[in-house]
Design a protein around this motif. Structure first.
Motif, PDB file in Angstrom:
ATOM      1  N   GLY A 139       0.544  -1.369   0.057  1.00  0.00           N
ATOM      2  CA  GLY A 139      -0.210  -0.285   0.109  1.00  0.00           C
ATOM      3  C   GLY A 139       0.686   1.049   0.055  1.00  0.00           C
ATOM      4  N   VAL A 140       0.226   2.019  -0.411  1.00  0.00           N
ATOM      5  CA  VAL A 140       1.272   3.384  -1.059  1.00  0.00           C
ATOM      6  C   VAL A 140      -0.027   4.781  -0.374  1.00  0.00           C
ATOM      7  CG1 VAL A 140       1.835   5.745  -2.618  1.00  0.00           C
ATOM      8  CG2 VAL A 140       2.198   3.129  -3.020  1.00  0.00           C
ATOM      9  N   MET A 141      -0.007   5.081   0.878  1.00  0.00           N
ATOM     10  CA  MET A 141      -0.398   6.480   1.583  1.00  0.00           C
ATOM     11  C   MET A 141      -0.368   7.390   1.235  1.00  0.00           C
ATOM     12  SD  MET A 141      -1.414   4.116   5.082  1.00  0.00           S
ATOM     13  CE  MET A 141      -0.266   4.656   5.794  1.00  0.00           C
ATOM     14  N   SER A 142      -1.050   8.924   0.921  1.00  0.00           N
ATOM     15  CA  SER A 142      -0.401   9.819   1.035  1.00  0.00           C
ATOM     16  C   SER A 142      -1.502  11.432   1.179  1.00  0.00           C
ATOM     17  CB  SER A 142      -0.487  10.515  -0.398  1.00  0.00           C
ATOM     18  OG  SER A 142       0.305  11.698  -0.352  1.00  0.00           O
ATOM     19  N   ALA A 166       1.987  11.065  -6.518  1.00  0.00           N
ATOM     20  CA  ALA A 166       2.215  10.025  -5.898  1.00  0.00           C
ATOM     21  C   ALA A 166       2.116   9.062  -6.802  1.00  0.00           C
ATOM     22  CB  ALA A 166       0.775  10.488  -4.430  1.00  0.00           C
ATOM     23  N   LEU A 167       0.286   8.707  -6.941  1.00  0.00           N
ATOM     24  CA  LEU A 167       0.242   7.811  -7.799  1.00  0.00           C
ATOM     25  C   LEU A 167       1.402   7.595  -9.012  1.00  0.00           C
ATOM     26  CD1 LEU A 167      -2.048   5.219  -8.835  1.00  0.00           C
ATOM     27  CD2 LEU A 167      -3.062   7.323 -10.825  1.00  0.00           C
ATOM     28  N   GLU A 168       2.493   8.129  -9.174  1.00  0.00           N
ATOM     29  CA  GLU A 168       2.985   7.654 -10.094  1.00  0.00           C
ATOM     30  C   GLU A 168       3.996   6.485  -9.769  1.00  0.00           C
ATOM     31  OE1 GLU A 168       6.432   9.756 -13.402  1.00  0.00           O
ATOM     32  OE2 GLU A 168       5.046  10.451 -12.689  1.00  0.00           O
ATOM     33  N   PHE A 169       4.506   7.453  -8.114  1.00  0.00           N
ATOM     34  CA  PHE A 169       5.410   6.799  -7.920  1.00  0.00           C
ATOM     35  C   PHE A 169       5.186   5.195  -7.321  1.00  0.00           C
ATOM     36  CE2 PHE A 169       7.270   5.578  -3.481  1.00  0.00           C
ATOM     37  CZ  PHE A 169       8.347   5.682  -2.965  1.00  0.00           C
ATOM     38  N   ASN A 171       2.943   3.699  -8.955  1.00  0.00           N
ATOM     39  CA  ASN A 171       2.838   2.448 -10.393  1.00  0.00           C
ATOM     40  C   ASN A 171       4.312   1.669  -9.985  1.00  0.00           C
ATOM     41  OD1 ASN A 171       0.256   2.811 -11.314  1.00  0.00           O
ATOM     42  ND2 ASN A 171       0.994   4.306 -12.377  1.00  0.00           N
ATOM     43  N   ASP A 172       5.435   2.753  -9.555  1.00  0.00           N
ATOM     44  CA  ASP A 172       7.121   2.003  -9.786  1.00  0.00           C
ATOM     45  C   ASP A 172       7.319   0.959  -8.457  1.00  0.00           C
ATOM     46  OD1 ASP A 172       7.834   3.583 -11.545  1.00  0.00           O
ATOM     47  OD2 ASP A 172       8.556   5.089 -10.010  1.00  0.00           O
ATOM     48  N   ILE A 173       6.491   0.918  -7.204  1.00  0.00           N
ATOM     49  CA  ILE A 173       6.474  -0.234  -5.903  1.00  0.00           C
ATOM     50  C   ILE A 173       5.741  -0.550  -5.782  1.00  0.00           C
ATOM     51  CG2 ILE A 173       8.395   1.774  -5.690  1.00  0.00           C
ATOM     52  CD1 ILE A 173       6.808   2.561  -2.996  1.00  0.00           C
ATOM     53  N   LEU A 174       4.073  -0.628  -5.976  1.00  0.00           N
ATOM     54  CA  LEU A 174       2.838  -1.151  -5.799  1.00  0.00           C
ATOM     55  C   LEU A 174       3.366  -2.853  -5.729  1.00  0.00           C
ATOM     56  CD1 LEU A 174      -0.197   0.722  -4.891  1.00  0.00           C
ATOM     57  CD2 LEU A 174       0.694  -0.002  -4.313  1.00  0.00           C
ATOM     58  N   PHE A 180      -3.831   1.791  -2.900  1.00  0.00           N
ATOM     59  CA  PHE A 180      -3.369   3.429  -2.975  1.00  0.00           C
ATOM     60  C   PHE A 180      -4.660   4.022  -2.150  1.00  0.00           C
ATOM     61  CE2 PHE A 180      -3.297   7.540  -5.955  1.00  0.00           C
ATOM     62  CZ  PHE A 180      -2.281   8.307  -5.284  1.00  0.00           C
ATOM     63  N   LEU A 181      -4.112   5.240  -1.302  1.00  0.00           N
ATOM     64  CA  LEU A 181      -5.176   6.552  -0.713  1.00  0.00           C
ATOM     65  C   LEU A 181      -3.490   7.899  -0.942  1.00  0.00           C
ATOM     66  CD1 LEU A 181      -7.056   6.896   1.266  1.00  0.00           C
ATOM     67  CD2 LEU A 181      -5.752   6.010   3.022  1.00  0.00           C
ATOM     68  N   ALA A 182      -5.040   8.321  -1.331  1.00  0.00           N
ATOM     69  CA  ALA A 182      -4.444   9.973  -1.436  1.00  0.00           C
ATOM     70  C   ALA A 182      -5.078  10.834  -0.933  1.00  0.00           C
ATOM     71  CB  ALA A 182      -3.727  10.090  -3.121  1.00  0.00           C
ATOM     72  N   LYS A 183      -5.048  12.132  -0.781  1.00  0.00           N
ATOM     73  CA  LYS A 183      -5.861  13.103  -0.668  1.00  0.00           C
ATOM     74  C   LYS A 183      -6.322  13.769  -1.640  1.00  0.00           C
ATOM     75  CE  LYS A 183      -5.087  16.082   3.187  1.00  0.00           C
ATOM     76  NZ  LYS A 183      -5.005  17.099   4.163  1.00  0.00           N
ATOM     77  N   LEU A 184      -7.263  14.333  -1.739  1.00  0.00           N
ATOM     78  CA  LEU A 184      -8.200  15.506  -2.589  1.00  0.00           C
ATOM     79  C   LEU A 184      -9.094  16.453  -2.499  1.00  0.00           C
ATOM     80  CD1 LEU A 184      -9.205  12.416  -5.435  1.00  0.00           C
ATOM     81  CD2 LEU A 184      -6.668  13.588  -5.216  1.00  0.00           C
ATOM     82  N   PHE A 185      -9.428  17.191  -3.121  1.00  0.00           N
ATOM     83  CA  PHE A 185     -10.460  18.120  -2.861  1.00  0.00           C
ATOM     84  C   PHE A 185     -11.982  17.913  -3.885  1.00  0.00           C
ATOM     85  CE2 PHE A 185      -6.847  20.500  -1.389  1.00  0.00           C
ATOM     86  CZ  PHE A 185      -7.138  21.126   0.164  1.00  0.00           C
ATOM     87  N   GLN A 186     -12.574  18.246  -3.181  1.00  0.00           N
ATOM     88  CA  GLN A 186     -13.801  18.077  -4.260  1.00  0.00           C
ATOM     89  C   GLN A 186     -13.966  19.282  -4.994  1.00  0.00           C
ATOM     90  OE1 GLN A 186     -16.919  18.335  -0.861  1.00  0.00           O
ATOM     91  NE2 GLN A 186     -16.858  16.398  -0.951  1.00  0.00           N
ATOM     92  N   GLY A 187     -14.912  19.287  -6.265  1.00  0.00           N
ATOM     93  CA  GLY A 187     -14.916  20.424  -7.049  1.00  0.00           C
ATOM     94  C   GLY A 187     -13.346  20.612  -8.325  1.00  0.00           C
TER      95      GLY A 187
END
Length: 236
Positions: A139-142, A166-169, A171-174, A180-187
């Motif tokens: 797992g990769v968390m951000s 973070a997703l590109e990273f 893809n190299d190690i998963l 994969f878990l990462a923060k986004l913003f609505q909108g």
């Protein structure tokens, strides 16, 4: 600071910050919010380094993506709240699993967690973290967020760009089946990112944990069941 009672019949006291020339209005509002935030108080009581720890805890309680014995990477891990929660759930104290946290800032030691002060976008980072994990990551968390400018569209673009990096990273190690878990913003303009995730993972969810502040537009994208195939070597 002063305190006032809440609604009639309530015994909860609300802390108000007195105006002072030493603090800007925005700083006063931030401090007042911190002092009255139940998750900040709860984090201090439980010895957790940030209120963000409860976001990871809530998301995992619901979707069960953290498992004993996993190898995990926490991108932008400072101050370490997510590492603390993950360490308990993968069983570091019992000698299970492996967690590597990476951040530009120094992070105080966390028992069992391997901490690296480095930019995760550095060329050597994927190979280094894979070596420190002892293999591919489960797992990769951000929980990273780019510095805000106050311009909503610009800030959304910055957070999407950070999540894409973070997703590109990842893809190299998963490892196959990883998350994969990462923060986004609505909108935000996240269509391209979500398209990549739906192509490379079996399940993609948008999650808004209760520990996220009600007035915040943040949400998280949780992608599970990594299935991207390694690129074929070029033929002569």
């Amino acid at each position: 600071m002063t305190s006032t009672r809440g609604s009639a019949g309530s015994r909860d006291l609300k802390v108000r910050v007195k105006k002072t020339a030493k603090l800007s209005h925005s700083s006063q509002l931030w401090l007042q919010r911190q002092l009255n935030d139940p998750y900040v108080k709860k984090a201090k009581e439980q010895g957790l380094r940030s209120r963000a720890a409860f976001k990871l805890e809530e998301m995992d309680d619901r979707y069960k993506f953290l498992k004993p014995g996993q190898r995990l990477v926490d991108l932008g891990c400072a101050p370490g709240g997510w590492c603390q929660i993950a360490a308990k759930r993968v069983g570091l104290e019992q000698g299970k699993g492996r967690i590597v946290g990476i951040d530009l800032l120094p992070v105080d030691p966390i028992p069992g967690v391997d901490l690296i002060q480095l930019d995760f976008m550095a060329e050597e980072a994927p190979a280094l973290l894979t070596e420190r994990l002892g293999g591919k990551a489960d797992g990769v968390m951000s929980d990273m967020a780019a510095n805000t400018t106050g311009h909503k569209k610009t800030d959304h673009l910055k957070i999407i760009a950070l999540a894409e990096a973070a997703l590109e990273f990842a893809n190299d190690i998963l490892a196959p089946g990883g998350f994969f878990l990462a923060k986004l913003f609505q909108g935000g303009d996240s269509a391209e990112l979500l398209g990549q995730l739906k192509r490379d993972f079996s399940t993609v969810r948008n999650v808004k944990p209760a520990a996220s502040r009600a007035d915040s537009s943040e949400l998280y994208v949780l992608a599970t069941g990594y299935r991207r195939k390694a690129a074929e070597p070029a033929q002569d």
